[in-house]
Design a protein around this motif. Structure first.
Motif, PDB file in Angstrom:
ATOM      1  N   ALA A 167      94.111  26.426  33.675  1.00 36.38           N
ATOM      2  CA  ALA A 167      94.758  27.818  33.298  1.00 36.38           C
ATOM      3  C   ALA A 167      95.777  27.927  32.201  1.00 36.38           C
ATOM      4  CB  ALA A 167      96.164  27.897  34.217  1.00 36.38           C
ATOM      5  N   PHE A 168      96.007  29.490  32.193  1.00 39.50           N
ATOM      6  CA  PHE A 168      97.228  29.405  30.986  1.00 39.50           C
ATOM      7  C   PHE A 168      97.997  29.123  31.472  1.00 39.50           C
ATOM      8  CE2 PHE A 168      93.545  32.642  30.007  1.00 39.50           C
ATOM      9  CZ  PHE A 168      93.394  32.804  28.580  1.00 39.50           C
ATOM     10  N   VAL A 169      99.407  28.978  30.147  1.00 38.83           N
ATOM     11  CA  VAL A 169     100.348  28.189  30.110  1.00 38.83           C
ATOM     12  C   VAL A 169     101.352  28.709  29.140  1.00 38.83           C
ATOM     13  CG1 VAL A 169      99.620  26.261  31.272  1.00 38.83           C
ATOM     14  CG2 VAL A 169     100.171  26.088  28.789  1.00 38.83           C
ATOM     15  N   HIS A 170     100.462  29.563  28.168  1.00 40.00           N
ATOM     16  CA  HIS A 170     101.418  30.037  27.815  1.00 40.00           C
ATOM     17  C   HIS A 170     101.011  30.710  26.545  1.00 40.00           C
ATOM     18  CE1 HIS A 170     104.955  29.796  24.820  1.00 40.00           C
ATOM     19  NE2 HIS A 170     103.792  30.495  23.546  1.00 40.00           N
ATOM     20  N   GLY A 171     101.160  32.539  26.328  1.00 43.21           N
ATOM     21  CA  GLY A 171     100.942  33.531  25.531  1.00 43.21           C
ATOM     22  C   GLY A 171     101.260  34.836  25.863  1.00 43.21           C
ATOM     23  N   LYS A 232     106.172  40.729  29.132  1.00 40.82           N
ATOM     24  CA  LYS A 232     107.268  39.169  28.298  1.00 40.82           C
ATOM     25  C   LYS A 232     105.653  37.751  27.789  1.00 40.82           C
ATOM     26  CE  LYS A 232     111.430  39.576  30.047  1.00 40.82           C
ATOM     27  NZ  LYS A 232     113.069  39.359  30.664  1.00 40.82           N
ATOM     28  N   ASP A 233     105.925  37.589  27.287  1.00 38.99           N
ATOM     29  CA  ASP A 233     105.509  36.318  27.205  1.00 38.99           C
ATOM     30  C   ASP A 233     105.154  35.379  28.323  1.00 38.99           C
ATOM     31  OD1 ASP A 233     103.718  37.916  24.600  1.00 38.99           O
ATOM     32  OD2 ASP A 233     104.969  36.720  23.555  1.00 38.99           O
ATOM     33  N   LEU A 234     104.055  34.563  28.910  1.00 35.88           N
ATOM     34  CA  LEU A 234     103.856  33.673  29.151  1.00 35.88           C
ATOM     35  C   LEU A 234     104.579  31.984  28.606  1.00 35.88           C
ATOM     36  CD1 LEU A 234     103.085  32.489  31.769  1.00 35.88           C
ATOM     37  CD2 LEU A 234     101.071  31.990  31.461  1.00 35.88           C
ATOM     38  N   CYS A 235     105.637  31.435  29.222  1.00 32.53           N
ATOM     39  CA  CYS A 235     105.984  30.177  28.897  1.00 32.53           C
ATOM     40  C   CYS A 235     106.150  29.420  29.418  1.00 32.53           C
ATOM     41  CB  CYS A 235     106.924  30.585  27.528  1.00 32.53           C
ATOM     42  SG  CYS A 235     107.273  28.383  26.925  1.00 32.53           S
ATOM     43  N   MET A 236     105.471  28.617  30.019  1.00 29.70           N
ATOM     44  CA  MET A 236     105.678  27.296  31.101  1.00 29.70           C
ATOM     45  C   MET A 236     105.782  25.893  30.340  1.00 29.70           C
ATOM     46  SD  MET A 236     105.412  28.368  34.205  1.00 29.70           S
ATOM     47  CE  MET A 236     104.494  26.733  35.323  1.00 29.70           C
ATOM     48  N   ILE A 237     106.407  25.754  29.151  1.00 25.37           N
ATOM     49  CA  ILE A 237     106.394  24.415  28.597  1.00 25.37           C
ATOM     50  C   ILE A 237     107.621  23.783  28.858  1.00 25.37           C
ATOM     51  CG2 ILE A 237     107.872  25.196  27.083  1.00 25.37           C
ATOM     52  CD1 ILE A 237     106.831  23.612  25.292  1.00 25.37           C
ATOM     53  N   ARG A 238     108.441  23.966  30.141  1.00 18.99           N
ATOM     54  CA  ARG A 238     109.563  23.546  30.840  1.00 18.99           C
ATOM     55  C   ARG A 238     109.025  22.996  31.791  1.00 18.99           C
ATOM     56  NH1 ARG A 238     114.774  24.629  29.416  1.00 18.99           N
ATOM     57  NH2 ARG A 238     114.700  26.084  28.558  1.00 18.99           N
ATOM     58  N   HIS A 239     107.659  23.793  32.282  1.00 16.61           N
ATOM     59  CA  HIS A 239     107.018  23.329  34.292  1.00 16.61           C
ATOM     60  C   HIS A 239     106.366  22.350  33.776  1.00 16.61           C
ATOM     61  CE1 HIS A 239     109.960  25.967  35.092  1.00 16.61           C
ATOM     62  NE2 HIS A 239     109.856  26.965  34.078  1.00 16.61           N
ATOM     63  N   ILE A 240     105.968  20.898  32.863  1.00 13.47           N
ATOM     64  CA  ILE A 240     104.291  20.858  32.566  1.00 13.47           C
ATOM     65  C   ILE A 240     103.861  19.557  34.248  1.00 13.47           C
ATOM     66  CG2 ILE A 240     103.737  18.603  31.527  1.00 13.47           C
ATOM     67  CD1 ILE A 240     103.905  21.221  30.034  1.00 13.47           C
ATOM     68  N   PRO A 241     104.934  18.825  34.178  1.00 16.79           N
ATOM     69  CA  PRO A 241     105.006  18.382  35.898  1.00 16.79           C
ATOM     70  C   PRO A 241     104.296  19.022  37.201  1.00 16.79           C
ATOM     71  CG  PRO A 241     107.345  17.595  34.768  1.00 16.79           C
ATOM     72  CD  PRO A 241     106.764  18.817  34.361  1.00 16.79           C
ATOM     73  N   THR A 303     108.828  34.192  30.244  1.00 17.90           N
ATOM     74  CA  THR A 303     108.161  34.627  31.371  1.00 17.90           C
ATOM     75  C   THR A 303     107.168  33.278  32.190  1.00 17.90           C
ATOM     76  OG1 THR A 303     107.292  36.386  33.598  1.00 17.90           O
ATOM     77  CG2 THR A 303     106.575  36.475  31.243  1.00 17.90           C
ATOM     78  N   THR A 304     107.639  33.297  33.264  1.00 17.67           N
ATOM     79  CA  THR A 304     106.866  31.978  33.920  1.00 17.67           C
ATOM     80  C   THR A 304     106.057  32.948  35.076  1.00 17.67           C
ATOM     81  OG1 THR A 304     108.165  31.785  36.176  1.00 17.67           O
ATOM     82  CG2 THR A 304     108.131  30.348  34.600  1.00 17.67           C
ATOM     83  N   GLY A 305     105.613  33.651  35.099  1.00 17.12           N
ATOM     84  CA  GLY A 305     104.592  34.996  35.375  1.00 17.12           C
ATOM     85  C   GLY A 305     104.121  34.721  36.637  1.00 17.12           C
ATOM     86  N   PHE A 306     103.172  34.822  37.200  1.00 18.13           N
ATOM     87  CA  PHE A 306     102.995  34.855  38.333  1.00 18.13           C
ATOM     88  C   PHE A 306     103.094  33.481  39.528  1.00 18.13           C
ATOM     89  CE2 PHE A 306     101.420  38.672  36.998  1.00 18.13           C
ATOM     90  CZ  PHE A 306     101.066  38.990  38.081  1.00 18.13           C
TER      91      PHE A 306
END
Length: 412
Positions: A167-171, A232-241, A303-306
């Motif tokens: 899954a995409f997590v960033h960009g 906005k760009d996707l960014c999930m670095i805060r949500h690794i768990p 954003t955290t997208g969907f």
């Protein structure tokens, strides 16, 4: 307690330099396009000799390489694609990212032992579709960006454990459904599903009433502007768990057309966050310094997208389609003499004696320094500034550095 399988960090490699940078800065695997049949025709991509070099570089370091052949082929593409597959069939490519079932069949016919990963372009949004592809022998499924973590967890629960999820997590996020956009083709003649997207979703639009040609009315959302399709760009670095608990096997960073500065910065930040989580999952705490590092690369708002539900109006940027760029990539270390403290540096943007800069690398965070001297590497001529692209320079470093370290300067 069974040891958790570590999530793979998968990075973009738009060309050979970016491939090596991604691996040097912590990627477990890279994905790249060849000169044909990839959805990023504007990226540098890799020719046959560069593929061989990149594969050798990655495999010597225990990393994996995935080749994208994710266009939707037209009849005219079939014969050239067969020729291309015959050229690459003896390369030690770890997997092929494909969306078109006809191309999957062609790859299997030409390279029988090929590992197939289903591209996000195939729009996988439910477990039944996942089960279909799994039964067809696809090893990994790339989730559509429109899925929530809960939906991904459900896909994971319904599939055999040996089928992997990516899954995409960033960009960058595409406003169209998993990148299946027709705007580019319609407006510019450049087919986004064959690698030539012109990104019309980032344009500024106005309305024209058919009986009033030439009279343009702005499209506005309150007073915020008219970039109505600019995500906005996707960014999930805060949500690794949360990514790990959803059953994702591979965390993918978008950006084959981005710079090596972007690749190094983003990969390095996610590498640190992922490693910290697996070191002590029960006591994991996100560190703000990782986000601060991400913000130093060119980016849009995040954003955290969907992942946590359907995005609302706050997930769009109505004001501008421009990137935020607070730091410039000014140079890359090629070599370093420990006795003299002098580095050989390849210039990437103008730098001057007296500039306050930061230097970072894969095994350090960063250190600040002031450029005290510059000289042309070949002639030794002293310089006050280095304005020429890719000029090779000699400069004293405040601390020891290694090849591949990056120099950046704050804008303004």
């Amino acid at each position: 307690m069974t040891e958790m399988k570590k999530i793979e960090l998968l990075a973009p490699a738009g060309d050979l330099e970016k491939l090596k940078t991604a691996i040097r800065y912590g990627a477990d695997a890279v994905y790249f396009g060849g000169e044909m049949f990839s959805l990023r025709a504007g990226a540098g991509n890799l020719n046959l000799e560069e593929m061989k070099e990149g594969l050798a570089y990655a495999h010597e370091r225990g990393k994996r390489c995935y080749l994208t052949i994710n266009i939707y082929a037209h009849n005219e593409d079939i014969d050239p694609l067969y020729d291309y597959l015959r050229q690459i069939r003896d390369l030690d490519i770890d997997a092929f990212l494909i969306a078109d079932p006809g191309i999957i069949a062609m790859v299997r016919e030409t390279i029988p032992d090929a590992e197939i990963h289903l591209s996000t372009q195939a729009n996988l949004t439910n477990w039944r579709t996942g089960a279909f592809w799994a039964s067809a022998g696809v090893k990994r499924l790339v989730m559509a960006r429109e899925l929530s973590l809960e939906e991904i967890r459900s896909v994971r629960d319904h599939l055999p454990q040996d089928v992997e999820l990516e899954a995409f997590v960033h960009g960058a996020m595409c406003i169209s459904y998993s990148g299946r956009c027709l705007l580019s083709n319609f407006m510019t003649g450049r087919d986004s599903n064959r690698g030539m997207c012109a990104h019309p979703c980032r344009y500024r639009y106005s309305l024209v009433e058919e009986k009033r040609p030439g009279e343009f009315f702005p499209i506005e959302e309150d007073d915020r502007g008219s970039y109505i399709m600019n995500s906005k760009d996707l960014c999930m670095i805060r949500h690794i768990p949360d990514l790990v608990h959803a059953g994702i096997d591979s965390a993918k960073i978008e950006g084959r057309m981005k710079s090596i500065f972007y690749v190094a910065t983003v990969v390095h930040a996610y590498r640190q966050a992922i490693d910290a989580y697996y070191e002590d999952p029960d006591n994991y705490v996100f560190r703000e310094e990782w986000m601060e590092e991400l913000l130093k690369a060119s980016h849009r708002e995040f954003t955290t997208g969907f992942y946590y539900g359907k995005p609302g109006h706050e997930e769009q940027n109505y004001r501008t389609s421009r990137y935020t760029k607070e730091y410039s990539f000014i140079g890359k270390v090629l070599s370093y003499n420990e006795e003299t403290g002098i580095a050989k540096v390849e210039q990437r943007n103008k730098m001057n004696v007296g500039d306050h800069i930061e230097v970072f690398g894969p095994d350090i965070s960063f250190f600040p320094m002031t450029i005290t001297d510059l000289a042309d590497w070949e002639s030794g001529e002293k310089l006050e500034s280095a304005p020429h692209a890719q000029q090779i320079l000699a400069m004293h470093m405040a601390e020891p550095v290694k090849p591949g370290y990056i120099l950046r300067k704050k804008e303004g």
